[in-house]
Structure formats: C-alpha cells, structure tokens
Write an enzyme that holds these catalytic residues in place. Structure first.
Site, PDB file in Angstrom:
ATOM      1  CB  SER A 124      -0.899  -0.007   1.248  1.00 38.31           C
ATOM      2  OG  SER A 124      -1.501   1.254   1.465  1.00 38.31           O
ATOM      3  CD  GLU A 126      -2.506   5.526   4.028  1.00 40.28           C
ATOM      4  OE1 GLU A 126      -1.916   5.918   5.057  1.00 40.28           O
ATOM      5  OE2 GLU A 126      -3.250   6.254   3.349  1.00 40.28           O
ATOM      6  CE1 TYR A 148      -4.228  -1.581   5.338  1.00 41.55           C
ATOM      7  CE2 TYR A 148      -3.258   0.477   4.581  1.00 41.55           C
ATOM      8  CZ  TYR A 148      -3.811  -0.758   4.309  1.00 41.55           C
ATOM      9  OH  TYR A 148      -3.929  -1.177   3.006  1.00 41.55           O
TER      10      TYR A 148
END
Length: 319
Positions: A124, A126, A148
């Site tokens: 990801s 992120e 996360y």
C-alpha cells in the site's frame, strides 16, 4: 491448460474485480472467506456459481495450509487485510495480526505446500506515509503513519524476504488509492458519493468530513487488478508501484461529486475535527513508470470519470 488461482479477500472490492478478470481469462478461481453468521458475498454474488469458496482465516495457519492443499494454486493473491486506516487506530493489534502476520502466514502456507506457486502481496501507498520524496517510487523509503501502514510494511518485507531466502516467486504491488462503486462505505471516497446521493435524493442535509486538503493519487480498482495479474505473468518476481501519477484533493473529489448532481458542495459540507487522524498523511503521489515500462500497464479510467462513475452508482441505489 487451465490455471488455478487462490484469492484471499475475494469478497472485497479488489477481490471481486480480480475474480471477474481471472474468470474472463479462463482460470479456476478459489476464494478464501471467513466464517460469518451473515455471509458477506454481495460483491461476488453474480459470480458465485463460477468460483469456489474455502473457509479460512489469516489468523489461522492451519486453515491457510488447508486452503492451499485443496486448490493447489499456480497463483496466490493475498488481498485480505484489515484495510481501513481509521480502524487501525482503534484496533492496532488486530490490524497487525491480520494485515501483517496474516501475509506471513500466507507466504508460509505457500512455502510449505506449493512452493512453485506465484504470490502477489497487496502492499500500500500508506507505507510511504510521511513521504520522503515526491513522487513515491519503488526505492522511496517507507515512513508509515498508522498501525495499518506499519503492518503493510511488515508484510512487504516478509514478501521480499521469502523471495530472496526461499527463491519463491513473490511480488509486492504497491498500489496507491484505488476506488470504485464497490468501495466500502467507511472509505472517504465512497462516504462522499453515498452522502452526495443521499442529499440529492432528499434523504440528508449535510456531509461531515475531515481534512479536505489531503491529496491522494486516485485510480479505478478495475484498472489496478489488471496490474496484479500482469505482475505474476513476468519471468521473475519484483515490486512495483501502481498509480496514476496525478494527485487530487478530497475537496476536488467532493466538488466533482456535488457538481454531478447539480449542487454546490459549500452548501452541504461540514468539516468535523473528529474525522482527523492522530497522524495525518497529507500528500501521496505515485510514480508508475516501472510498471508501465516493465509490462505495459496503464490507467484507463480518469479521476473525473471515476468520481462520476461512483456518484451515478450511488444515485441509482437510492433512486
């Protein structure tokens, strides 16, 4: 010869689009699903007769070993995760168990049961978090800003480690934000289009959001699952950023969505501090050059087309 693929997270946005793509290509498709009192198969209901579902859980190694034994896949796509950044702040341990250690368990199941299978790990944007360079590419250092993001970094390095230590075909797709009408309602893009549709249909009077100035690189999930498949068709495993190369603000997304139904967003949007996160990620922009040059992937749906697609879908739901 027919190929067999195992998709964890098949009931999610990406899993449903990937399952459709693989069926079109003639695969036998297996999906790992958790046992729930109310089955969560809304996104794949239209293809249930064409796929095979196996009960399992990323927190349970035995069930993953069993799933691999049952389907003996040539390709494994690990898309399952606790995937909502907001929830990772209230459930950090569960996020680490599923999103981080869960990926390790999938790799271990493949290593033990079918080491020749090719593995795709859903990484990801992120992971970049507090970005160290712009745009972000495969060699950009990670600086995650949420539980996360931290869990995804763990899963990323586990994938690299198994590739290098056991000579497994294991690739990371570092996907930037990708949306669709199948996006979960908790994600800001779908929250916006759902809220706009409710307002346009007279069911609501305001839309409460957090940081309108956050910038993201948004693409269409249906485009991005093609990149997943293309990665596993290469001669050797590698890691790739998948992105549009364009950044847009939440405010732009809101403006287009309201304009599509003939309304001015400033009359309805309320900025609510409770939707701000403890550590904000304010700007993400990916560089997809490597994926484009290595296997010819390209974005097909533009940002504006994506927003309009989502708002039209939600309008149909409420109408």
């Amino acid at each position: 010869m027919t190929k067999t693929a195992l998709i964890t997270g098949i009931t999610g946005q990406d899993g449903s689009y990937l399952a459709e793509l693989l069926l079109e290509k003639g695969y036998d498709v297996y999906g790992l699903v958790r046992r729930l009192s109310t089955p969560n198969v809304g996104r794949i209901e239209h293809i249930l007769r064409d796929i095979n579902l196996i009960e399992g859980d990323l927190t349970d190694q035995c069930s993953l070993n069993n799933a691999v034994d049952i389907c003996k896949p040539e390709e494994v796509y690990n898309l399952a995760a606790q995937s909502f950044v907001g929830t990772s702040w209230t459930q950090p341990i569960a996020t680490g168990e599923v999103t981080g250690l869960g990926a390790l368990r999938v790799l271990e199941a493949v290593r033990q049961r079918c080491p020749d299978a090719k593995v795709y790990q859903a990484s990801s944007s992120e992971m970049f978090g507090k970005v160290q360079e712009t745009p972000q590419r495969e060699l950009t250092p990670f600086y995650p800003r949420s539980p996360y993001g931290i869990a995804k970094v763990y899963a990323y390095w586990a994938t690299v480690n198994y590739r290098e230590s056991y000579d497994m075909f294991a690739s990371n797709g570092i996907l930037f934000n990708h949306e669709s009408p199948r996006r979960g309602i908790e994600f800001v893009t779908r929250k916006i289009t759902d809220g706009v549709a409710r307002i346009a249909c007279g069911l609501d009077t305001e839309l409460r959001l957090g940081n309108l100035d956050a910038m993201r690189d948004w693409g269409f999930a249906g485009d991005y699952v093609k990149a997943m498949w293309m990665m596993l068709q290469q001669e050797s495993a590698d890691d790739y950023v998948v992105a549009t190369g364009e950044a847009h603000s939440v405010r732009e997304f809101v403006q287009i969505a309201f304009s599509e139904v003939g309304l001015n967003y400033e009359d309805y949007v309320v900025v609510d501090p409770k939707f701000f996160r403890p550590a904000e990620v304010t700007f993400l922009l990916g560089d997809p050059t490597k994926a484009q040059e290595s296997f010819g992937w390209k974005q097909e749906v533009s940002f504006e087309e994506l927003v309009k697609m989502m708002i039209r879908s939600d309008m149909e739901l409420y109408k």
